[in-house]
Design an enzyme around this catalytic site. Structure first.
Site, PDB file in Angstrom:
ATOM      1  N   SER A   1      55.332  69.113  31.205  1.00  0.00           N
ATOM      2  CA  SER A   1      54.153  69.305  30.769  1.00  0.00           C
ATOM      3  C   SER A   1      53.572  70.434  29.806  1.00  0.00           C
ATOM      4  O   SER A   1      52.471  70.338  29.315  1.00  0.00           O
ATOM      5  CB  SER A   1      53.196  69.176  31.869  1.00  0.00           C
ATOM      6  OG  SER A   1      53.502  70.068  32.764  1.00  0.00           O
TER       7      SER A   1
ATOM      8  N   HIS B   1      56.023  62.141  29.573  1.00  0.00           N
ATOM      9  CA  HIS B   1      55.195  62.652  30.528  1.00  0.00           C
ATOM     10  C   HIS B   1      54.382  62.042  31.298  1.00  0.00           C
ATOM     11  O   HIS B   1      53.504  61.339  31.148  1.00  0.00           O
ATOM     12  CB  HIS B   1      54.262  63.662  29.734  1.00  0.00           C
ATOM     13  CG  HIS B   1      53.237  64.547  30.732  1.00  0.00           C
ATOM     14  ND1 HIS B   1      52.100  64.997  30.440  1.00  0.00           N
ATOM     15  CD2 HIS B   1      53.929  65.302  31.737  1.00  0.00           C
ATOM     16  CE1 HIS B   1      51.759  65.746  31.421  1.00  0.00           C
ATOM     17  NE2 HIS B   1      52.807  65.987  32.334  1.00  0.00           N
TER      18      HIS B   1
ATOM     19  N   GLU C   1      52.326  59.915  28.850  1.00  0.00           N
ATOM     20  CA  GLU C   1      52.235  60.520  27.732  1.00  0.00           C
ATOM     21  C   GLU C   1      53.536  60.423  26.814  1.00  0.00           C
ATOM     22  O   GLU C   1      54.470  60.787  27.344  1.00  0.00           O
ATOM     23  CB  GLU C   1      51.631  61.743  27.581  1.00  0.00           C
ATOM     24  CG  GLU C   1      50.336  61.956  27.987  1.00  0.00           C
ATOM     25  CD  GLU C   1      49.512  63.096  28.001  1.00  0.00           C
ATOM     26  OE1 GLU C   1      48.328  63.463  27.631  1.00  0.00           O
ATOM     27  OE2 GLU C   1      50.278  64.179  28.568  1.00  0.00           O
TER      28      GLU C   1
ATOM     29  N   ASN D   1      46.368  66.823  30.262  1.00  0.00           N
ATOM     30  CA  ASN D   1      46.359  68.143  30.852  1.00  0.00           C
ATOM     31  C   ASN D   1      45.085  68.975  30.133  1.00  0.00           C
ATOM     32  O   ASN D   1      44.506  69.792  30.566  1.00  0.00           O
ATOM     33  CB  ASN D   1      47.668  68.874  30.732  1.00  0.00           C
ATOM     34  CG  ASN D   1      48.467  68.382  32.075  1.00  0.00           C
ATOM     35  OD1 ASN D   1      48.074  67.490  32.997  1.00  0.00           O
ATOM     36  ND2 ASN D   1      49.501  68.657  31.942  1.00  0.00           N
TER      37      ASN D   1
HETATM   38  N1  3HC Z   1      52.639  59.150  46.452  1.00  0.00           N
HETATM   39  C1  3HC Z   1      52.515  57.948  46.386  1.00  0.00           C
HETATM   40  N2  3HC Z   1      51.494  57.054  46.505  1.00  0.00           N
HETATM   41  C2  3HC Z   1      50.544  57.626  46.808  1.00  0.00           C
HETATM   42  C3  3HC Z   1      50.194  59.079  47.235  1.00  0.00           C
HETATM   43  C4  3HC Z   1      51.498  59.798  46.808  1.00  0.00           C
HETATM   44  N3  3HC Z   1      51.497  61.054  46.901  1.00  0.00           N
HETATM   45  N4  3HC Z   1      49.050  59.271  47.284  1.00  0.00           N
HETATM   46  C5  3HC Z   1      48.522  58.236  47.409  1.00  0.00           C
HETATM   47  N5  3HC Z   1      49.084  57.116  47.153  1.00  0.00           N
HETATM   48  C6  3HC Z   1      48.776  55.758  47.009  1.00  0.00           C
HETATM   49  C7  3HC Z   1      48.492  55.230  48.459  1.00  0.00           C
HETATM   50  O1  3HC Z   1      49.545  54.826  49.143  1.00  0.00           O
HETATM   51  C8  3HC Z   1      47.559  54.207  48.006  1.00  0.00           C
HETATM   52  O2  3HC Z   1      48.304  53.215  47.646  1.00  0.00           O
HETATM   53  P1  3HC Z   1      47.597  51.557  48.069  1.00  0.00           P
HETATM   54  O3  3HC Z   1      46.409  51.603  47.810  1.00  0.00           O
HETATM   55  O4  3HC Z   1      48.394  50.729  47.089  1.00  0.00           O
HETATM   56  O5  3HC Z   1      47.808  51.384  49.575  1.00  0.00           O
HETATM   57  C9  3HC Z   1      46.953  54.670  46.795  1.00  0.00           C
HETATM   58  O6  3HC Z   1      47.732  55.763  46.313  1.00  0.00           O
HETATM   59  C10 3HC Z   1      45.428  55.287  47.284  1.00  0.00           C
HETATM   60  O7  3HC Z   1      45.625  56.196  48.125  1.00  0.00           O
HETATM   61  P2  3HC Z   1      44.691  56.780  49.262  1.00  0.00           P
HETATM   62  O8  3HC Z   1      43.889  55.367  49.628  1.00  0.00           O
HETATM   63  O9  3HC Z   1      45.558  57.248  50.409  1.00  0.00           O
HETATM   64  O10 3HC Z   1      43.781  57.910  48.728  1.00  0.00           O
HETATM   65  P3  3HC Z   1      43.037  57.812  47.351  1.00  0.00           P
HETATM   66  O11 3HC Z   1      42.284  56.520  47.062  1.00  0.00           O
HETATM   67  O12 3HC Z   1      41.973  59.216  47.403  1.00  0.00           O
HETATM   68  O13 3HC Z   1      43.830  58.178  46.275  1.00  0.00           O
HETATM   69  C11 3HC Z   1      45.074  59.542  44.567  1.00  0.00           C
HETATM   70  C12 3HC Z   1      44.820  59.130  46.040  1.00  0.00           C
HETATM   71  C13 3HC Z   1      45.654  58.403  43.823  1.00  0.00           C
HETATM   72  C14 3HC Z   1      45.924  60.898  44.552  1.00  0.00           C
HETATM   73  C15 3HC Z   1      43.772  59.754  43.948  1.00  0.00           C
HETATM   74  O14 3HC Z   1      42.860  60.757  44.704  1.00  0.00           O
HETATM   75  C16 3HC Z   1      43.682  60.067  42.578  1.00  0.00           C
HETATM   76  O15 3HC Z   1      43.916  59.371  41.670  1.00  0.00           O
HETATM   77  N6  3HC Z   1      43.796  61.666  42.184  1.00  0.00           N
HETATM   78  C17 3HC Z   1      43.617  62.096  40.860  1.00  0.00           C
HETATM   79  C18 3HC Z   1      45.198  62.225  40.774  1.00  0.00           C
HETATM   80  C19 3HC Z   1      45.164  62.836  39.203  1.00  0.00           C
HETATM   81  O16 3HC Z   1      44.467  63.452  38.505  1.00  0.00           O
HETATM   82  N7  3HC Z   1      46.697  63.040  38.803  1.00  0.00           N
HETATM   83  C20 3HC Z   1      46.860  63.793  37.739  1.00  0.00           C
HETATM   84  C21 3HC Z   1      47.267  65.217  37.956  1.00  0.00           C
HETATM   85  S1  3HC Z   1      47.689  66.217  36.383  1.00  0.00           S
HETATM   86  C22 3HC Z   1      49.346  65.678  36.370  1.00  0.00           C
HETATM   87  O17 3HC Z   1      50.155  65.295  37.102  1.00  0.00           O
HETATM   88  C23 3HC Z   1      49.930  66.328  35.138  1.00  0.00           C
HETATM   89  C24 3HC Z   1      50.784  67.139  35.369  1.00  0.00           C
HETATM   90  O18 3HC Z   1      51.680  67.624  34.077  1.00  0.00           O
HETATM   91  C25 3HC Z   1      50.792  68.539  36.282  1.00  0.00           C
END
Ligand code: 3HC
Length: 308
Positions: free
Chosen positions: A142, A163, A175, A214
């Protein structure tokens, strides 16, 4: 369709035909078994690709294998995937410390190793030496555009960024970023693989530090840190606003904890070093957390505290 729905439907996209599968990509090697590498590998296996996740660290490989086995079991237990699809995905994926033989048959390599440029360049030089001539070498970085590693290879036309977002088994965007010498065939093949994984490719026509998502996230995070630093609201309430006023699944502070305050800080620091732009400098509060070793979920303490 999500990767899991794809598998459940029994139509492994990697087997649907080469047009869908990404210009003949059948075999994928993921280099790095951390939070991103293991989930990218699993997404590829679920999508029907023969997949190897490789890491130099045997402990990390074992942890990744356990984690992904338990993820598959969880999908079955929740009724999100049937047992046959889970078994088939597990059959298709291997976790190893050995680069060979997987590298010799890989059509696509996705590097998801540590965000250190010298390490990445050494990896790309080795991949270039061992991978088949037709293989695409992509980086999940990233921080670094693939131009930073393309010239360590003899195939810059087959090098780009692919990405993913954390958690990679859930987040739909990928991406695809080209550098000056990346060929159109390469970006189209990588985009096709992303689609086959049930993802939505976001195509960038040029490199820009932070790419698109990002940069968007960084703008929100900086504003959130500023508001908190000025005492306008608690970080918990700022998260509430992002969730309940803007409909974001997580507030910016929760998201920093998920991504890792170390990752957030290092990406920002590297961007600052690349651009020299003062506006890119990590926020002092982010630096404070980083220096304190409070990296978020992975250490049990970030903005929030987590039971481990
Ligand atoms: N690994 C795999 N699956 C996961 C997980 C993980 N760490 N965390 C949650 N899940 C799955 C769950 O199993 C669930 O699946 P299902 O609905 O099919 O049963 C689904 O995701 C929803 O999980 P939860 O109900 O436990 O919790 P939430 O509804 O709060 O969702 C989340 C969790 C998906 C992490 C949600 O909060 C989210 O979308 N958060 C934002 C994440 C985000 O913005 N990511 C981008 C970060 S930036 C990045 O990565 C860039 C890099 O360069 C740093």
């Amino acid at each position: 369709m999500t990767t899991n729905e794809t598998a459940r439907a029994g139509t492994a996209p990697g087997e649907q035909g080469q047009a869908d599968a990404g210009a003949g990509v059948r075999s994928i090697l993921v280099v790095g078994s951390g939070a991103m590498g293991r989930q990218i590998g699993m997404a590829a296996a679920v999508a029907g690709y023969t997949t190897t996740v490789r890491d130099v660290d045997a402990t990390a490989v074992a942890a990744a294998e356990r984690d992904m086995r338990s993820w598959l079991d969880g999908r079955v237990a929740k009724g999100r995937m049937d047992q046959d699809a889970a078994d088939a995905a597990w059959e298709r994926i291997a976790f190893t410390t050995d680069l060979e033989p997987a590298i010799t048959t890989a059509d696509l390599v996705i590097e998801a190793a540590t965000e250190k440029l010298d390490v990445k360049r050494a990896i790309f030089a080795e991949l270039d030496r061992l991978a088949p001539k037709h293989a695409i070498l992509a980086t999940n970085s990233s921080t670094y555009g693939s131009s930073a590693v393309a010239d360590a290879t003899g195939r810059p036309d087959k090098v780009c960024n692919m990405h993913f977002f954390n958690p990679a088994l859930v987040m739909k965007a990928v991406e695809v970023v080209r550098q000056e010498r990346t060929s159109e065939d390469t970006v189209q093949a990588v985009a096709a693989v992303a689609r086959a994984m049930g993802k939505v490719p976001v195509m960038l026509h040029q490199e820009v530090p932070g790419f698109v998502a990002n940069r968007l996230m960084g703008a929100l995070r900086d504003e959130a840190l500023d508001l908190y630093a000025k005492g306008v609201a608690s970080f918990e309430d700022i998260d509430e606003a992002a969730r309940n006023a803007l409909g974001h699944p997580m507030g910016p502070f929760e998201l920093m904890d998920l991504v890792g305050l170390d990752v957030s800080y290092l990406i920002r620091q590297a961007t600052y070093e690349l651009t020299g732009d003062e506006a890119e400098k990590p926020h002092p509060l982010l630096e404070e957390k980083y220096r304190a070793g409070e990296y978020g979920r992975k250490t049990g303490q970030g903005w929030y505290r987590y039971d481990r």
